[in-house]
Design a protein around this motif. Sequence first.
Motif, PDB file in Angstrom:
ATOM      1  N   CYS A   1       0.833  -1.202   0.000  1.00  0.00           N
ATOM      2  CA  CYS A   1       0.000   0.000   0.000  1.00  0.00           C
ATOM      3  C   CYS A   1       0.870   1.255   0.000  1.00  0.00           C
ATOM      4  O   CYS A   1       1.568   1.528   0.974  1.00  0.00           O
ATOM      5  CB  CYS A   1      -0.909  -0.044   1.229  1.00  0.00           C
ATOM      6  SG  CYS A   1      -1.678   1.501   1.677  1.00  0.00           S
ATOM      7  N   GLY A   2       0.823   2.026  -1.096  1.00  0.00           N
ATOM      8  CA  GLY A   2       1.618   3.250  -1.207  1.00  0.00           C
ATOM      9  C   GLY A   2       1.317   4.268  -0.118  1.00  0.00           C
ATOM     10  O   GLY A   2       2.242   4.761   0.543  1.00  0.00           O
ATOM     11  N   PRO A   3       0.049   4.608   0.124  1.00  0.00           N
ATOM     12  CA  PRO A   3      -0.248   5.565   1.196  1.00  0.00           C
ATOM     13  C   PRO A   3       0.177   5.066   2.583  1.00  0.00           C
ATOM     14  O   PRO A   3       0.496   5.866   3.453  1.00  0.00           O
ATOM     15  CB  PRO A   3      -1.767   5.736   1.110  1.00  0.00           C
ATOM     16  CG  PRO A   3      -2.103   5.421  -0.315  1.00  0.00           C
ATOM     17  CD  PRO A   3      -1.148   4.326  -0.704  1.00  0.00           C
ATOM     18  N   CYS A   4       0.193   3.742   2.788  1.00  0.00           N
ATOM     19  CA  CYS A   4       0.649   3.191   4.075  1.00  0.00           C
ATOM     20  C   CYS A   4       2.116   3.552   4.316  1.00  0.00           C
ATOM     21  O   CYS A   4       2.528   3.803   5.448  1.00  0.00           O
ATOM     22  CB  CYS A   4       0.496   1.669   4.104  1.00  0.00           C
ATOM     23  SG  CYS A   4      -1.210   1.082   3.950  1.00  0.00           S
ATOM     24  N   ARG A   5       2.905   3.583   3.249  1.00  0.00           N
ATOM     25  CA  ARG A   5       4.334   3.921   3.363  1.00  0.00           C
ATOM     26  C   ARG A   5       4.525   5.363   3.829  1.00  0.00           C
ATOM     27  O   ARG A   5       5.527   5.685   4.452  1.00  0.00           O
ATOM     28  CB  ARG A   5       5.039   3.698   2.041  1.00  0.00           C
ATOM     29  CG  ARG A   5       5.100   2.242   1.656  1.00  0.00           C
ATOM     30  CD  ARG A   5       5.919   1.990   0.401  1.00  0.00           C
ATOM     31  NE  ARG A   5       6.035   0.578   0.179  1.00  0.00           N
ATOM     32  CZ  ARG A   5       6.969  -0.204   0.723  1.00  0.00           C
ATOM     33  NH1 ARG A   5       7.861   0.325   1.518  1.00  0.00           N
ATOM     34  NH2 ARG A   5       6.992  -1.487   0.479  1.00  0.00           N
ATOM     35  N   LYS A   6       3.563   6.220   3.530  1.00  0.00           N
ATOM     36  CA  LYS A   6       3.635   7.619   3.985  1.00  0.00           C
ATOM     37  C   LYS A   6       3.058   7.767   5.390  1.00  0.00           C
ATOM     38  O   LYS A   6       3.541   8.572   6.186  1.00  0.00           O
ATOM     39  CB  LYS A   6       2.881   8.521   3.013  1.00  0.00           C
ATOM     40  CG  LYS A   6       3.530   8.582   1.651  1.00  0.00           C
ATOM     41  CD  LYS A   6       2.738   9.425   0.700  1.00  0.00           C
ATOM     42  CE  LYS A   6       3.444   9.431  -0.655  1.00  0.00           C
ATOM     43  NZ  LYS A   6       2.683  10.149  -1.656  1.00  0.00           N
TER      44      LYS A   6
END
Length: 169
Positions: free
Chosen positions: A59-64
Amino acid sequence: MKNFILSIVVTLIFAAPGLTREKTSTATDFKRVTTTGKKMQLSDYRGKVVILDFWASWCGPCRKEFPFLVDLFQDVNKGHKENILEVVAVNLDDHAGDMKKFLSELKMKVPFDIVRDTKGQLPAAYQVEAMPTTVMIDKKGVVRFRHTGFKEKSKVKYLEEVAGLIKEK
């Protein structure tokens, strides 16, 4: 970044107006063993504000969001004998190796509980439809806020909500 978060949290805790958000439902209790081998139960955190965060390595947003949650947890709890904010990160990866790789790439120690749920029981109980999904639970165990996805502008909203929940009796 940490000083910015800390200054906003301190300001909001002492100056923010009380939140009037409608109470929705009691958080579904659960027991799990954390990735460090500790037995935990959600209801053990009653009396504290809890962020329940559903995430996965892909999950890309999880990385942020994840580094922000680490900073938020540390900054809010700084100077307190006991944590006033708890974070329980629920990992939904099929393979533990994917989760471990994600965490090693963070290059920061994660100070809160991480549990795995490969069977999807907790996402079903909390109506998780996308990732990350972040559920904020008040001191009485009531779900008060829910966020789906994460963007930079989400940070201020999270800070306001956490500060308001901490102020409540």
